[in-house]
Design an enzyme around this catalytic site. Structure first.
Site, short mmCIF file in Angstrom:
data_model
loop_
_atom_site.label_atom_id
_atom_site.label_comp_id
_atom_site.label_asym_id
_atom_site.label_seq_id
_atom_site.Cartn_x
_atom_site.Cartn_y
_atom_site.Cartn_z
N HIS A 1 44.55 -74.18 36.03
CA HIS A 1 45.38 -74.55 34.87
C HIS A 1 46.77 -73.97 35.11
O HIS A 1 46.90 -72.90 35.71
CB HIS A 1 44.84 -73.93 33.57
CG HIS A 1 43.79 -74.73 32.85
ND1 HIS A 1 42.75 -74.14 32.18
CD2 HIS A 1 43.66 -76.06 32.67
CE1 HIS A 1 42.00 -75.08 31.62
NE2 HIS A 1 42.53 -76.26 31.90
N ASP B 1 32.50 -72.20 25.50
CA ASP B 1 33.89 -72.01 25.97
C ASP B 1 34.91 -72.18 24.86
O ASP B 1 36.12 -72.13 25.11
CB ASP B 1 34.20 -73.00 27.10
CG ASP B 1 33.97 -72.40 28.48
OD1 ASP B 1 34.04 -71.16 28.61
OD2 ASP B 1 33.73 -73.18 29.43
N CYS C 1 46.33 -65.75 27.77
CA CYS C 1 46.93 -67.03 27.34
C CYS C 1 45.85 -68.03 26.92
O CYS C 1 46.01 -68.77 25.95
CB CYS C 1 47.78 -67.62 28.46
SG CYS C 1 48.69 -69.07 27.95
N ARG D 1 42.64 -79.91 36.57
CA ARG D 1 41.99 -80.24 35.29
C ARG D 1 42.70 -81.40 34.59
O ARG D 1 42.14 -82.47 34.46
CB ARG D 1 41.95 -78.98 34.40
CG ARG D 1 41.16 -77.85 35.03
CD ARG D 1 39.66 -78.15 35.05
NE ARG D 1 39.10 -77.95 33.75
CZ ARG D 1 38.54 -76.81 33.33
NH1 ARG D 1 38.46 -75.77 34.11
NH2 ARG D 1 38.04 -76.71 32.11
N ARG E 1 33.02 -79.27 27.00
CA ARG E 1 34.24 -78.84 26.33
C ARG E 1 34.84 -79.95 25.46
O ARG E 1 35.63 -79.67 24.57
CB ARG E 1 35.28 -78.31 27.35
CG ARG E 1 34.80 -77.05 28.08
CD ARG E 1 35.91 -76.07 28.33
NE ARG E 1 36.52 -75.58 27.11
CZ ARG E 1 37.61 -74.83 27.07
NH1 ARG E 1 38.20 -74.50 28.19
NH2 ARG E 1 38.12 -74.42 25.93
N1 ARG Z 1 35.77 -71.45 31.29
C1 ARG Z 1 36.90 -72.14 30.77
C2 ARG Z 1 37.10 -73.45 31.48
O1 ARG Z 1 37.00 -73.49 32.68
C3 ARG Z 1 38.13 -71.30 30.88
C4 ARG Z 1 39.32 -71.94 30.24
C5 ARG Z 1 40.56 -71.15 30.44
N2 ARG Z 1 41.63 -71.68 29.70
C6 ARG Z 1 42.91 -71.74 30.13
N3 ARG Z 1 43.82 -72.07 29.27
N4 ARG Z 1 43.23 -71.51 31.36
O2 ARG Z 1 37.33 -74.47 30.86
#
Ligand code: ARG
Length: 274
Positions: free
Chosen positions: A174, A61, A267, A142, A91
């Site tokens: 997000h 990712d 983005c 998140r 991550r």
């Molecule tokens: N697969 C990634 C995650 O879920 C996608 C991240 C997308 N990033 C964002 N800035 N919305 O962490």
């Protein structure tokens, strides 16, 4: 001129479920590479300086270069980053590479030392308003309320104001999936992704609040990026076309289909480097 940082999709894949878009659809690697190059080129065409951080094997990712750090400049002109505390273990391993990148470039590191269970996910949930007078900060799926609160305190010490917005729909996990800053005075939002308080906050701060439907939001229209009079976006729907025309922004559609399988689009793929 804006500079943007990208990470190539060399090891990009969908191997688990971190958000509702990650339904296990297999990634076409060649297509992903071509789309990523298209996005990078679109930023270059829009007049941005393009930077790159090396991809790391096993960090599938890392291509979503928005999340690992929040890079900014204080009103006094000091460059700094806030390293993210990512919710998912896989991550978390991306973060040190970005910290190292910015440390080498002379940025001060503001470490929030968040307690366990508190998260902050960088540019996914932290978006500068276009007038650079404050940062919109999302929390809910998140980043956590506590993570954003600690960020707010730390930013107060360097003279950066933060406006907190609570998110309430797991599909818009997000802030950058449901809010795009368009101009100094206007934002694009998907209203149902926000709590009533957050919506009131947005309406009190932006002069013009443009709304997109759920259907359009699920096509990542709110993950578009406004830069130098253009709007780089995954899908130019009729609704969005009208909004961009009203705001005097030139649409620049780019294909991000492979990254949408992972819940990300324009983005998410870049980080602004002040
Ligand atoms: N697969 C990634 C995650 O879920 C996608 C991240 C997308 N990033 C964002 N800035 N919305 O962490």
């Amino acid at each position: 001129m804006s500079n943007v940082l990208f990470c190539p999709p060399t090891y990009f894949d969908v191997i688990d479920v971190k958000n509702p878009f990650m339904q296990g659809a297999s990634v076409d690697k060649a297509k992903a590479r071509a789309q990523w190059e298209g996005v990078r080129q679109a930023f270059a065409d829009a007049g941005c300086g393009v930077r790159e951080i090396e991809a790391v094997p096993g960090l599938e990712d890392m291509v979503f270069a928005a999340n690992q750090t929040f890079a900014a400049v204080t009103p006094r002109g000091e460059k700094f980053i806030v390293p993210s505390a990512m919710r998912f273990e896989s991550r978390r391993r991306e973060v040190p590479y970005f910290v190292e990148y910015f440390r080498k470039a002379g940025y001060r590191v503001i470490d929030l030392a968040l307690p366990e269970g508190e998260f902050l996910e960088g540019g996914g949930d932290l978006l500068w308003n276009a007038d650079e007078r404050f940062v919109w900060a999302g929390h809910g799926s998140r980043s956590t309320r506590g993570g954003v609160a600690r960020f707010t305190q730390a930013m107060a010490l360097v003279g950066v104001k933060v406006v907190q917005l609570e998110l309430c729909d797991p599909r818009f996990y997000h802030l950058d999936t449901c809010l795009a800053v368009l101009t100094h005075e206007s934002v694009l939002i998907h209203p149902a992704a926000f709590t009533d308080d957050a919506l009131a906050e947005i309406r009190s701060r932006a002069k013009r609040v443009h709304e997109v439907s759920e259907e359009d939001a699920l096509r990542f229209t709110c993950n578009g990026v406004s830069v130098n009079g253009r709007f780089l976006v995954s899908a130019l729907t009729p609704g969005l076309e009208k909004i961009l025309a009203a705001e005097g922004l030139q649409p620049m559609p780019v294909d991000t289909g492979e990254f949408e399988k992972s819940g990300g689009s324009v983005c998410c793929l870049k980080q602004f480097v002040p």
